[in-house]
Structures are given as structure tokens and as C-alpha cells.
Design an enzyme around this catalytic site. Structure first.
Site, PDB file in Angstrom:
ATOM      1  N   ASP B 308       0.863  -1.160   0.000  1.00 13.02           N
ATOM      2  CA  ASP B 308       0.000   0.000   0.000  1.00 13.02           C
ATOM      3  C   ASP B 308       0.914   1.229   0.000  1.00 13.02           C
ATOM      4  O   ASP B 308       2.090   1.118   0.339  1.00 13.02           O
ATOM      5  CB  ASP B 308      -0.854  -0.076   1.267  1.00 13.02           C
ATOM      6  CG  ASP B 308      -1.725   1.122   1.432  1.00 13.02           C
ATOM      7  OD1 ASP B 308      -2.285   1.563   0.428  1.00 13.02           O
ATOM      8  OD2 ASP B 308      -1.844   1.611   2.565  1.00 13.02           O
ATOM      9  N   ASP B 704      -1.588  -0.732   5.808  1.00 10.63           N
ATOM     10  CA  ASP B 704      -1.848  -0.243   7.159  1.00 10.63           C
ATOM     11  C   ASP B 704      -3.308   0.052   7.411  1.00 10.63           C
ATOM     12  O   ASP B 704      -3.716   0.208   8.545  1.00 10.63           O
ATOM     13  CB  ASP B 704      -1.034   1.022   7.427  1.00 10.63           C
ATOM     14  CG  ASP B 704      -1.588   2.201   6.675  1.00 10.63           C
ATOM     15  OD1 ASP B 704      -1.985   1.998   5.516  1.00 10.63           O
ATOM     16  OD2 ASP B 704      -1.643   3.299   7.237  1.00 10.63           O
ATOM     17  N   ASP B 708      -6.739  -2.264   3.119  1.00 12.67           N
ATOM     18  CA  ASP B 708      -5.741  -3.260   2.728  1.00 12.67           C
ATOM     19  C   ASP B 708      -6.037  -4.638   3.289  1.00 12.67           C
ATOM     20  O   ASP B 708      -5.347  -5.598   2.978  1.00 12.67           O
ATOM     21  CB  ASP B 708      -4.353  -2.827   3.218  1.00 12.67           C
ATOM     22  CG  ASP B 708      -3.999  -1.443   2.745  1.00 12.67           C
ATOM     23  OD1 ASP B 708      -4.222  -1.173   1.557  1.00 12.67           O
ATOM     24  OD2 ASP B 708      -3.537  -0.639   3.551  1.00 12.67           O
TER      25      ASP B 708
END
Lengths: 352, 1024
Positions: B308, B704, B708
Site C-alpha cells: 500500500d 496499514d 488493505d
């Protein structure tokens, strides 16, 4: 092997000192060399120096041991006489089985042995059987140790199949195939007119006599069945004193084995002729097994077995050879250890 | 789960008997006051009115109907649910806003809500209260009107609500899914090897069984002392007895202990991760944690990292760096804060555009100002961008002082302004914008204030306005790696607003497809905007990110970035963090085929230029996209330098590609080392992971945020960053770390060591089992193929459980090369990545070794202990001792670093073997009685042992040495380098070496797929 203590790099410990006060409240893992996998370690690698010296040292140690072992084995004097064929009367060589199974035929047999070298007492008398599978699963299990040890457990005949009980259900002591097939050839030795008495005391393990075979356990119902196996036992003598049985029941791990028959406490001279009068009772003819009588002296290493001596000599020699070969190879084709250029990603040019 | 918490329960209601008209409406309730009592949480029924006090944990999902706050607000901490630590406001639905405390207990009504689901961001329901309380109108309910289970009530004296979902039907209860157990690649190989050994075992059993029976009928029946039953008397299953005995003997061939040993080892790897001080994040006070203790080896074999961006690569600490208002661009290159003198002047001179700009910054958000005791205001926001904007506005004198559900107070240059908050048009990832409708307190004017992504807002500008310069500004900012937002506003006529408001109300009440309907309605209002300007927020790269990515890429790991951000920002961040290499040489090489990768909302925007080192795939139509994909594939295939090319893709393009040509995309994905995927939805992220996984690659997803989670769960390894977006990702992940930079340590150190150790432990387990099994098989040929066991049962059991499994555990402390070396030469990861240490070839090596050692032990034993010495118990003990001696040396030989636990365990175990057997030899009832004492007093025993070791280990040492010197593997070389240098100096040609390696990586991987390479076989590869 080279060694060095792995450097302990603790990047975090600098911060740790800074955060000293905060440390009490932090969730920071407790530092120890163990948890950080930073224990001092010795990291040996196979450098030429080390490998060559290890091989050399091993070789140097092994060769003398080999020589000593070989000498010890060579020291042993052994007289081996195979008598199973020779003791069959000439008219029955075609049908040895009938000979051995016919109880009316006398099994006595005279053998003359010549002593090849001086033999110091004690001389061990072994009988050697061949192609006899004492280690067969069916055979090796067929005994009951509790019954042998304890008179009150005479009824415990489990695992003794198929020599468990007599036809009318009486427990056999000692039960099982091993005891049933007890070796029953006998030997008498004479030198000229001199009777060489065979001492059959202490031929079994002391521990067996004392703890495995009971002093108050007497044979009962033994060899009473229709099918006779081997020797019979004197029901008046406790098992702990039936040393032939005790020796026999230490089953051999290999199909060719020797078992101690007794000891002769006479020194034999070279070219002495020893007359053995034996009773060739035991049936090895049905399965083609050989029987041998062995007279042998012993050394610290045991009997006449030069395997260890030769093995040590060969291994030691090979080690020394390898040490030299490696040294030579190292000088002919030297390689720098830890050269960056050998790294696979350094070795190949770009593009493939 | 639901302990015996007491909760203060309000009037207990009962389920109303009204028939449900629609099956979807499960819960209908009509609270009726009876009495107030305290009950256990488990006794709460749907429809009960639950009374909560400050700091209570919420026992079930409630619809809020009353709070102590006169505004009808209460605060909840939802950390347990989504990990976000900030407080969230929850509001009483308007319909029950005027209920008095007494009325709350008597209230009667119906709540219509959907079936329980796990979506903690949605609650599409409505509520109707019965007479005599108020009117009979339906009132919409959203997630903002709920109190969800396992949250905490904060800063609110009391609150009460109606239970709508209880027990495991709550949102939190439904989210608790059982995670699928993950199987590591190493485990998969071990399983395959186990099956192979099992087949081997069956073959051995059948062959030995056949010959056993043959021996029995040709030889065995002649052996009278065996007393075989005469033919005809034998039971019918007689033929199967011998094969079954061999089956029993050979059952030890597959080490049962391997699972236990490996699980134990894996537990220790996980503990090492938890304990690692160098992965402790001081800033957030979080240690690394491995939630899944079973997959550490996979870390060492990772081939793809899908990361990410926001919060993972970047800090997610937003600061407003620049802005463009009207014609002027404020903020300079080295400007730390937005303290450009021109802007300050513009504010003091009351430039209307600038003031409006600041007003939008301060008002158009969902930030909650919290006043502390010393009159300073701090802000709680769910979005970091909003917090940055409000903070920046406050710094520029436009301070948001207070805010409740209906009003907001602004302090500008010392004077206070009140604004009535009429409606909030919320942000969704589809709309990419949010707006608020406010009424100016003094003038009564109604304003629409909007902010959003430039491509979402600029097309909605009023026709006359020039938006070109804003586009350019946005473009420029995103090239600097800044996150851009566009701000706009317009006046609303009273009548227009009224009409719209009605529609909005309706849409908000709809039960199905509500989100879509609301979006439609919002769409109708957000038009003809007067664009005020563009803000640029900096999201700084996390500490150490570029170095980490460089290291990981050097280690042969392909790193992909998946982000919801726009393409330009993504590429820029990619450049900043070494994901894409840019260089003068590159520009010329990179093919200029790129189309605009971004899907543009209108055609007025210029096409995004192609960037260095990045191969953009995209286009406006489906054909365009597919064509550009094919072209990209072609270029990737043909150009030799493509390995450094990244492909860039946006969400829309991905959708089309996945629909039409999944295969070519998979090929592209395999060819390119780097990928940047922007505008990804959480589902698409997971899809990408699934594509790579299905192609057989080992994927690691790191993120995080809540968006995700799906990707993290889908990947072979999920890593969560316990960051500012909450703990949601960290909770779903297998590993959680504090910072992205710890990933390198997690993979290169922990992953690699774990893989190496598991490779040894598993193969060694097979080795030692095979060793003893081969001896048994050889013995079978000397015992009439009857299936006699050479070893007694105590020895066999102790051999597997005790003598051999303890020394091998020492390998969990083993390090082949030091951590510093691994970090210096990350390429070494290729070894574990390609599975060089655990594959059929290495296993064959171990298999051969065990066969050889079995031969050595067996023949030395039967040769040295022949004739009068061939006593069963003694011979068996000699053979067993031989195995123990050899295995101690084998473990020593394969240990790379000796620490004291290792030396202690290996040789302690060796000593323990003798101690145990001497003790056993002292027990008269055992078969072993006196055996060990006898053996230990025989010189021939010790001589045999030394011989066994020399013959068993000599060739191994010689072979090792030879390989080590003349065909060293990379690990060997690095060990040697480590030794010769003591510490490592970076050699000059290292950099070029690394560059060369990158070219090799893809090739090596292809080779790995086709056939395995044994350890120490670099030369085989080079010959190819």
C-alpha cells in the site's frame, strides 16, 4: 577450523540508553543476547588448513590402532573343524535327514584336530552354526522371560507359541521355540591319553544366571511332546545352572554364529593332535546348515576377527592419502577463499 | 466472548408481535417501559432499551435514542472494532431528539434494519416511533446513529439505545471470521516429500513382503526350529503376515516427530520476531508481532511484495505544503510550512477568494474540534488530509472553534462567525469528493462548499471558469509527490436547496441501494462550482523506505505499489522510494508508447505524459487499454533492459484487463519487476494478489489501513503496519510491524533464517528416520526376511523422540551468515527464494546420506560383532550407538555457528544417550540389562564407534570441502568472506555486481520453475 566471535551489533541499544526512563513503560522487548539471536558464536568453515590437518591427524591415529588391532587378531589361534558332513556315515550321505532323524543310529563320531600353533589356556570351545536363523521373528519372540525368572510364573507362557503347553494343557518350562530347539551335540577332547576336560562352568553371562534365570525354576514338561526339538534338560537342576540353555537363549543376531561350549584349561602345543569324540545329534541337515567345532584363544579385542584391524588401516591410509591429495590439489589449483568474483551474481556477464 | 459484564439496562422491552411484512426486515421492536434492572450482557434481547454510562463497553449493537448531551451527541471509541483510536461522534436520529429522559423509557416504535452483516461502515435502516410520542414519519438511520458492540462510550455521561443486533449477530460478531490456515511453500514441499517417502515405503514393504513369503516357502519351511504350521493349517491371511510386519517396521520411515519439531521451531521463529529489538518502533512504541506462528519460512521465499502507499510507504502525517488560489501559487520549494508572505498578506488584505478558500478548508470536513482546559483547540479527524487542512487554516487565522451536529463556529482574525451546518454530502471512494451545505449565521446565505480530487471536482466547475491553471497546478504538485485536493463553492438559492433537501432526505431513507441514490442526489447539487484553488498536502516518505525498497529489490523481490492515489502522485512516490529507477540513460530507452493511464472524467484534461522508467498501460476505451497492454507486453519481452521498467496501471484499466485478457496481464506481471497500480479499490488489490498467487508466486501484502485488509488476507503473507490509520490491517495480518523499514529485517533476517532452519530440520528428520529404517531393512535380509526388529521398542521410541529430536532443535539458533552480511549481500535471498535448500534434489542428497550411513553402521556392526559376539541385544545396541554417534556429527557438521546452547544440546544429548542406556542397563527386568555395561567395557565397541564416525563422516567432509573450495555456493563464499575479512568491507565492484544481478533475477526465477537446483549448484545454472 577458523572461528571468530560474531560481532554483536545492537543498533537499538543506543536508543535504549536514551530512552532509559521511558523504558519501564515501553512495550519494548526485553533485551538479551538470546532473544536477539546475538549469542556469541563460533563459525567454523572448511578451510584447506583445517581439513588437511583433520584428515592427517585421523590418519595418524587410525593407522597405529589398525596395526595393534590386526596384531591382536593375528595373535589368536583358531582351530575350526566342520563335522556335519564328515560325521554322516558313508552309506547315508544321500539321505542325511533320515540319518539324523533315526534315533537308533549311533551319532558318535571321532574327529582328529591338529594344533597349528601353540595355544595358551584358556582355550575357548565354540560350536558354530550356519544358516540358522536364531534372529527369525517367529523364533526370537518365542520365549517368556517372566517364566524363566520366577517359579511362581510357570503358567506365563504367552508369546511361547507354538511350544506353549503340552498336549494336555500343562505349561512347558522353559517354554518357546528357543528352548525347545536347544543345541544338543556334545564334545569330548583327548590329547593322546590325556583327557582334556571341558570346563562348562561360567560359560553363560553372570547377569543371566543371577537375574534372568531363576534358581528355583526347574524344567517341567520339557521335550515331552511328540515332536522332539533339541536337548533335554535335567528336571532336577534349576534353570540358573543350566548354562547351555542360558547360552543358547542369548539369541544370535546373525544366521552364522558361535556359541560358547566350554573352556579347556590346558596349554596346547603346536602339532598336538586332539581327538574329539562328539555326538552329532543336532539336525542341521534339513535346512542345509553347517556345524563347526571351534577351538580358539582370545585377546583383549576378542577372537580372530581382523576386520577392525584392516578397516582401521584402510581408513587411516585413505585419510593420509586425502590429506596429501588435498594439499597437492591446493598447491596445483589454488583458490582464494571468499573471492567476490566467485559470487554467482558477479560471475555471469549481463545478458543471457 | 461475552463475559458476565453487567450493563445498566433500561426498561426491558419485549419483541413485538407485529408480523414482518418483508423478510429483509428482521428486527422489529417496540420498547415498552416496565422496570429498570441490571442484567448480564448475554441476556439482552433484540428490542431491549439499553442504558449505558460513561466508559461502559457497549454490549451489543444499539440504535442510539438518547444521550446526556443536549445536542444529542455522544462519543465512542471504536478502537476495538476498526483500530482507529480517535473518537467518533454518534448522533441521535432527529426523530428521537426531543424525547425526554422519562419518555425514553416509554417509547414505542419500529426499527427496520437489514439482516446482520459485517460491514461496520454501513447501517441502512430506518425507525418509526409510535404515537403518542411524535409523528408517524420514517426516520433514516445510518451508522452514525448506532453504537456498535465492543466499542466504548467516552466523554458522555450516559447514552441509551435500542438493541438491534445481539450476540454473534452484531457487526463485530459477524466480522470475526475464522482465518484460513496458511500453508507455507516449505510445508508444501515437505508434504510432497512425505508422500514420496510413503510411496517408497509401500514399495519397500511390497517387495520385502513378497521376498519374505518366497523365503518362507523355499527356506523357512525347512527350518524345523521355526515350526511353521504345515500347509493347510495356516490361516487364510497367512500370506499377508510378513508384508504387514514389514509395514510395521517401515512405519518409522516417515518421521511423525517432524510436525512437532517443526511446530516447535516455528514457534521459536515467531518469538524471535516478537523479541527483536531492532524491529521495535520507538515512535509508536510498538514491537513487531507475529500473529501467525506457522509461516515464518515463507518470509524467506517471498517473490512479490504488494505494498500500500499511504501510511505504509509514507508516514501518513499530512502537512499542507502548497496551495494555488486564483492565479497565485503559494509556497516555495523549500517552504516548510505554508507561511508564504504573499499568502499572509492576501489574508490580511481580505482577498475574498483566499478567505473563501480558507473557509472551505475549515468547514468542509467532518473534523471534531476538542477544546481542552487551557482554551486551545485540537482536532480529531478520521481523515489525515482533513486534519491537515483544518490545522493549516487555523494557522492562517481561520480557526474552527467548535462544532456540533448543526452549527459550527469559526474565529477569523479574532471575530467569531456562526455557520449552520445543513447537510453533509459525505465522502465516498466512488465520488472522490465531499461537500457541506452551510447557512451563514449573519447573512442567511446558503453555501455549498466542496472539496475533492481534481478530476472529480474540476469537471464540475461552472462553464465559464478557466480551470486550465488549476489543472497545471495539480499536475505540478503531484509531480512533486504531493497529494492534491481541489476546493470549490457556490451559492445556493433557498428554493433550490429546499427542493434538493427533500430529495436528499428521501434518498437517505431508502433501504436498498442507498449509497447509489445518495450519490445521485449529491451529484445533482455539486455542479457549476466556482473553483477556488488547489491544495497540496505532503505525505512524507517513512524513514528508510527508499533504502528498504532498494534492498528488497536487490534481494530479487519484486515490489509492487498498489494505491488508491492518482497516477502522478503514485509514480512520483515510486521514484522517490526507488521503486522506479530514473536516470538519464533511461529516458531514451523507455518506449514512448504510453497512453494516459488515468481515466479522466472529462476529455478536457491533457494526457498524462509518460514517465521515465514507467510503462503506462491505459487508455480511454477498452480497445485502447487492451492494445496498450499488448504493446507493453511486447516491449517487456523484447527489450533486454526492461527488468527495470515498471508498468503503471489504474483501477479502471485493471478492471477491463481482468475482464478481457487476464493471461496477457499475468505474463506482463511476471515479466516486470515493478508495478504501480493506482486508483485501486480494496477488492482490486486483493484480485492482483490472487493473480500473482495463482501464477505460483509467493506474495507478501503489506498495508496499514482497513482498505488493505482484503489484500492482506488474500496474500500468502500479510503484513500490517500498526500505523495511524488504525490497527485494522495489523489485526488481520500475519505479522505486524511498526514501520515499513522493518520489512527488510523481517524478510532478510527472520524469513531467511527461518527458511534455512526449517529446511535443515525437516530434511534431517527424514534423514534420521530413514537411517534407522534402512538398518532395519538390511537386517531383514539377515533374519530370513521375517520382519524381525533389530532394535527393541524402547530404543526405537527414544531414538525418534529423544536422541535425535533434541540435537536438531539446536538448529533454531543457527545462522549461516551473519545479519550484516545478509544486509550487505541481499542477493543471497535468492537461494531461499528459489528453494535451493529444500527441494527434491537436496532431499535426494539427504536420502543418499542416510542410505550410506545406514550401510556404514550396519556393515561395521555386523563385521565387528560377528561369530561369538553376535548377540542380538549387544549388536542392536552397537548399531544404535553408531546411529547416535553419526547423527551428533551430522548435526555438528551442518551447524554453521556454534553457540553454547547448541554445543550443550548436541553433546549433552550424546552424553544423555549413554546415561539413559546405562541406567536402563541396570534394570534386571529389561532386555537391555547389563548390555551397555558390557559394551562400554569392550575396547572393540569404542573402536567400532570411531570407525563408524570416520567412515561415515570422512566422505561427507571431503565432499563438502571440495565443493566449498572448487564449486562454492554463494553462501559458502559469503561465509568465507566473513571469515577472511572479519568484518565486511564493501568492495568497489559490489554496486556493479548488484546491477548485474538484477538482470539475472528474472531468468533465475524462470529456471526455478522448470527444475529445482540443489544447493551448491550455481555452476549448473551458469552452464545453462
Amino acid at each position: 577450523m577458523n572461528s571468530h566471535a560474531a560481532g554483536t551489533s545492537n543498533g537499538g541499544s543506543g536508543d535504549a540508553a536514551a530512552g532509559g526512563a521511558a523504558r519501564r513503560n515501553t512495550r519494548m522487548p526485553k533485551y538479551s543476547k538470546f532473544t536477539q539471536q546475538e549469542l556469541p558464536a563460533c563459525k567454523p568453515i572448511l578451510t584447506p588448513k583445517w581439513v588437511v590437518s583433520v584428515f592427517f591427524i585421523v590418519g595418524v591415529i587410525f593407522v597405529p590402532i589398525g596395526v595393534v588391532s590386526l596384531l591382536a587378531a593375528r595373535d589368536v589361534v583358531e582351530i575350526i573343524d566342520r563335522y556335519d558332513e564328515a560325521c554322516v556315515p558313508s552309506n547315508m550321505t544321500e539321505n542325511k535327514l533320515a540319518y539324523i532323524q533315526n534315533e537308533t543310529i549311533s551319532k558318535e563320531c571321532i574327529r582328529n584336530l591338529t594344533v597349528t600353533k601353540d595355544m595358551k589356556q584358556p582355550i575357548f570351545v565354540y560350536y558354530e552354526l550356519d544358516n540358522f536363523y536364531q534372529n527369525h521373528r517367529r523364533y526370537v519372540k518365542s520365549r517368556n522371560d517372566a517364566q524363566l525368572r520366577d517359579a511362581s510364573k510357570a503358567n506365563q507362557t504367552s508369546a511361547c507359541e507354538p511350544e506353549k503347553t503340552t498336549a494336555n494343557g500343562q505349561p512347558i518350562v522353559p517354554c518357546g521355540l528357543i528352548a525347545w530347539s536347544l543345541f544338543n551335540d556334545t564334545y569330548n577332547f583327548t590329547r593322546g591319553n590325556e583327557n582334556l576336560t571341558v570346563d562348562k562352568k561360567d560359560i553363560s553371562w553372570k547377569s543371566d544366571r543371577e537375574h534372568k534365570f531363576g534358581k528355583d525354576v526347574y524344567p517341567s514338561n520339557f521335550q515331552n511332546g511328540a515332536l522332539k526339538g533339541g536337548a533335554t534338560l535335567n528336571p532336577k537342576i534349576p534353570l540358573s545352572e543350566q548354562e547351555d540353555l542360558i547360552v543358547w537363549m542369548r539369541t544370535a543376531a546373525l544366521p552364522t554364529f558361535r556359541k560358547l561350549y566350554g573352556r579347556i584349561y590346558f596349554d596346547l602345543k603346536e602339532n598336538d593332535t586332539i581327538t574329539v569324540s562328539l555326538n552329532n545329534n543336532y539336525n542341521t541337515y534339513s535346512f542345509g546348515g553347517k556345524k563347526r567345532l571351534v577351538l580358539s584363544t582370545a585377546t583383549w579385542l576378542g577372537g580372530k576377527n581382523d576386520f577392525l584391524g584392516f578397516a582401521y588401516l584402510i581408513v587411516g591410509g585413505l585419510c593420509i592419502f586425502l590429506a596429501f591429495a588435498f594439499t597437492l590439489l591446493y598447491f596445483i589449483k589454488p583458490r582464494k577463499l571468499g573471492d567476490h568474483n566467485y559470487l554467482s551474481w558477479n560471475r555471469h556477464p549481463a545478458g543471457r | 466472548m461475552r463475559g458476565d459484564r453487567d450493563s445498566n439496562l433500561g426498561p426491558s422491552g419485549h419483541r413485538q408481535t407485529t408480523a414482518c411484512t418483508r423478510p429483509a426486515l428482521r428486527h422489529q421492536s417496540a420498547p415498552k417501559i416496565h422496570f429498570c434492572l441490571k442484567i448480564k450482557a448475554q441476556e439482552i434481547h433484540v428490542g431491549d432499551v439499553v442504558w449505558l454510562h460513561e466508559n461502559d463497553e457497549i454490549p451489543c449493537d444499539l440504535v442510539l435514542i438518547g444521550t446526556s448531551d443536549p445536542q444529542g451527541i455522544c462519543y465512542v471509541e471504536t478502537a476495538a472494532l476498526d483500530g482507529e483510536t480517535d473518537l467518533k461522534t454518534r448522533i441521535i436520529p432527529p426523530i428521537s431528539a426531543n424525547l425526554s429522559v422519562e419518555q425514553l423509557g416509554k417509547v414505542k416504535g419500529v426499527v427496520e434494519c437489514p439482516n446482520p452483516d459485517n460491514d461496520i461502515r454501513r447501517f441502512d435502516a430506518n425507525m418509526r416511533l409510535f404515537l403518542p410520542i411524535i409523528d408517524n414519519e420514517k426516520c433514516p438511520l445510518t451508522i452514525n446513529n448506532t453504537l456498535l458492540q465492543s466499542c466504548y462510550l467516552r466523554y458522555t455521561e450516559w447514552a441509551c439505545g435500542v438493541a438491534v443486533y445481539t450476540g454473534n449477530e452484531t457487526k463485530s460478531g459477524m466480522s470475526r471470521g475464522a482465518a484460513e490456515p496458511k500453508l507455507t511453500a516449505a510445508d508444501a514441499i515437505i508434504d510432497k516429500l512425505t508422500i514420496a517417502i510413503f510411496m517408497f515405503q509401500i514399495v519397500v514393504v511390497l517387495v520385502l513382503g513378497y521376498f519374505g513369503n518366497a523365503w518362507k516357502y523355499t527356506e523357512g519351511l525347512k527350518q524345523w526350529y521355526l515350526m511353521y504350521p504345515v500347509e493347510g493349517e495356516a490361516p487364510w491371511y497367512d500370506f499377508s503376515i510378513i508384508p504387514l510386519r514389514f509395514e510395521l517396521l517401515c512405519s518409522i520411515m516417515i518421521p511423525i516427530s517432524i510436525k512437532v519439531t517443526l511446530d516447535l521451531a516455528k514457534g521459536v521463529y515467531a518469538k524471535f520476531i516478537d523479541w527483536d529489538e531492532q524491529m521495535f518502533d520507538w515512535e509508536t512504541n510498538t514491537p513487531a508481532h507475529s500473529a501467525n506462528t506457522a509461516i515464518s519460512e515463507d518470509l524467506g521465499q517471498v517473490e512479490y511484495i504488494l505494498s500500500d502507499k499511504t501510511g505504509t510507504l509514507t508516514e501518513n502525517k499530512m502537512i499542507l505544503k502548497r496551495c494555488c488560489i486564483s492565479d497565485t501559487s503559494y509556497g516555495n520549494d523549500n517552504g516548510d510550512q505554508l507561511n508564504d508572505v504573499r499568502l499572509v498578506n492576501a489574508i490580511s488584505s481580505n482577498d475574498p477568494d483566499v478567505i473563501k478558500f480558507l473557509l472551505v478548508m475549515a468547514l468542509c470536513n467532518t473534523v471534531v474540534p476538542i477544546k481542552s482546559n487551557d482554551d486551545t483547540v485540537s482536532y480529531k479527524a478520521q481523515s489525515q488530509d482533513e486534519e491537515a487542512l483544518v490545522n493549516a487554516a487555523a494557522n492562517l487565522n481561520m480557526m474552527l472553534i467548535s462544532k456540533d451536529s448543526s452549527t459550527a463556529e469559526i474565529c477569523f482574525n479574532g471575530s467569531k462567525f456562526r455557520y449552520e451546518l445543513l447537510d453533509i454530502l459525505e465522502f465516498t471512494s466512488d465520488r472522490k469528493r465531499m461537500s457541506v451545505v452551510v447557512k451563514e449565521g449573519q447573512t442567511g446565505k446558503i453555501l455549498l462548499l466542496s472539496k475533492g480530487a481534481d478530476e472529480a471536482l474540476l469537471p464540475r466547475a461552472c462553464p465559464g471558469q478557466q480551470i486550465q491553471r488549476y489543472l497545471e497546478a495539480a499536475e505540478m504538485y503531484s509531480q512533486l509527490g504531493l497529494r492534491t485536493l481541489c476546493l470549490g463553492w457556490r451559492d445556493l438559492k433557498e428554493s433550490e436547496y429546499k427542493e434538493w433537501s427533500k430529495n436528499f432526505q428521501e434518498a437517505s431513507c431508502s433501504l436498498d441501494n442507498r449509497e447509489f441514490k445518495i450519490a445521485e442526489v449529491c451529484h445533482s447539487l455539486e455542479r457549476d462550482l466556482h473553483i477556488l484553488g488547489v491544495t497540496a498536502i505532503e505525505d512524507r516518505l517513512q524513514d528508510g523506505v527508499p533504502e528498504t525498497i532498494k534492498l528488497l529489490r536487490n534481494a530479487g523481490i519484486n515490489v509492487w505499489m498498489l494505491t488508491g492515489d492518482k497516477q502522478n502522485t503514485a509514480i512520483q512516490i515510486g521514484l522517490l522510494c526507488n521503486l522506479i529507477t530514473s536516470g538519464p540513460g533511461f529516458e531514451s530507452r523507455s518506449p514512448r508508447i504510453a497512453q494516459a493511464g488515468v481515466r479522466l472524467a472529462t476529455d478536457t484534461l491533457p494526457q498524462t505524459p509518460h514517465r521515465a522508467g514507467a510503462l503506462c498501460t491505459g487508455g480511454k476505451t477498452e480497445e485502447d487499454i487492451l492494445r496498450s497492454l499488448e504493446r507493453a507486453l511486447l516491449i517487456m519481452k523484447n527489450t533486454s533492459e526492461t527488468k527495470d521498467l515498471a508498468f503503471v496501471l489504474d483501477g479502471w484499466a485493471l478492471e477491463i484487463i481482468l475482464k478481457h485478457s487476464k493471461e496477457s496481464f499475468t505474463r506482463l506481471a511476471m515479466l516486470s519487476k515493478t508495478g504501480i497500480c493506482c486508483r485501486m479499490t480494496p477488492l482490486q488489490k486483493a484480485q492482483l494478489v490472487a493473480i500473482l498467487k495463482s501464477a505460483g508466486y509467493l506474495t507478501l501484502a503489506i498495508g496499514d489501513g482497513g482498505n488493505d485488509v482484503r489484500m492482506i488476507q488474500e496474500a500468502n503473507i500479510g503484513v500490517g503496519i500498526s500505523g495511524r490509520e488504525g490497527l485494522q490491517a495489523a489485526r488481520a495480518a500475519d505479522y505486524s510491524i511498526g514501520k515499513f523499514k522493518f520489512l527488510k529485517r523481517l524478510i532478510l533476517i527472520h524469513g531467511r533464517y527461518s527458511y534455512n532452519r526449517t529446511a535443515f530440520i525437516s530434511q534431517y528428520s527424514f534423514y534420521k528416520s530413514l537411517l534407522i529404517c534402512f538398518i532395519q531393512i538390511m537386517f531383514a535380509f539377515l533374519s530370513g526376511l521375517s520382519g524381525t526388529s533389530l532394535f527393541n521398542s524402547i530404543s526405537l521410541m527414544a531414538y525418534n523422540v529423544f536422541y535425535t529430536s533434541l540435537p536438531v532443535m539446536t538448529i533454531i539458533f543457527d545462522k549461516d551468515i551473519s545479519e550484516t552480511t545478509v544486509m550487505q549481500y541481499p542477493q543471497i535471498l535468492l537461494h531461499s527464494q528459489a528453494g535451493r535448500l529444500l527441494n527434491p534434489a537436496t532431499f535426494c542428497g539427504w536420502f543418499g546420506r542416510s542410505l550410506y550411513h545406514a550401510l556404514v553402521v550396519f556393515f561395521i556392526t555386523i563385521s565387528a560383532y560377528s561369530d561369538e559376539k553376535s548377540e542380538m541385544q549387544e549388536l542392536s545396541m552397537v548399531a544404535l550407538s553408531g546411529c547416535i554417534w553419526l547423527q551428533a556429527f551430522v548435526v555438528t557438521m551442518d551447524t554453521n555457528s556454534f553457540t553454547y546452547p547448541q554445543i550443550l544440546l548436541i553433546w549433552g544429548n550424546f552424553v544423555a544417550f549413554y546415561m539413559i542406556n546405562l541406567i536402563l542397563s541396570a534394570i534386571p527386568s529389561l532386555q537391555l540389562y547389563t548390555i551397555m555395561f558390557r559394551l562400554c567395557s569392550q575396547p572393540s565397541y569404542w573402536i567400532s564407534m570411531a570407525l563408524t564416525v570416520a567412515v561415515g563422516m570422512g566422505p561427507v567432509v571431503a565432499f563438502r570441502y571440495f565443493k566449498n573450495l572448487y564449486q562454492p555456493s554463494a553462501i559458502n563464499i559469503l561465509k568465507q568472506i566473513e571469515q577472511s575479512n572479519g568484518s565486511i568491507q564493501t568492495s568497489g565492484n559490489l554496486e556493479s555486481a548488484r546491477a548485474k544481478l538484477t538482470n539475472l533475477l528474472t531468468g533465475s526465477r524462470k529456471i526455478r520453475d522448470s527444475n529445482y537446483h540443489p544447493l551448491l549448484s550455481d555452476s549448473a545454472e551458469s552452464a545453462r
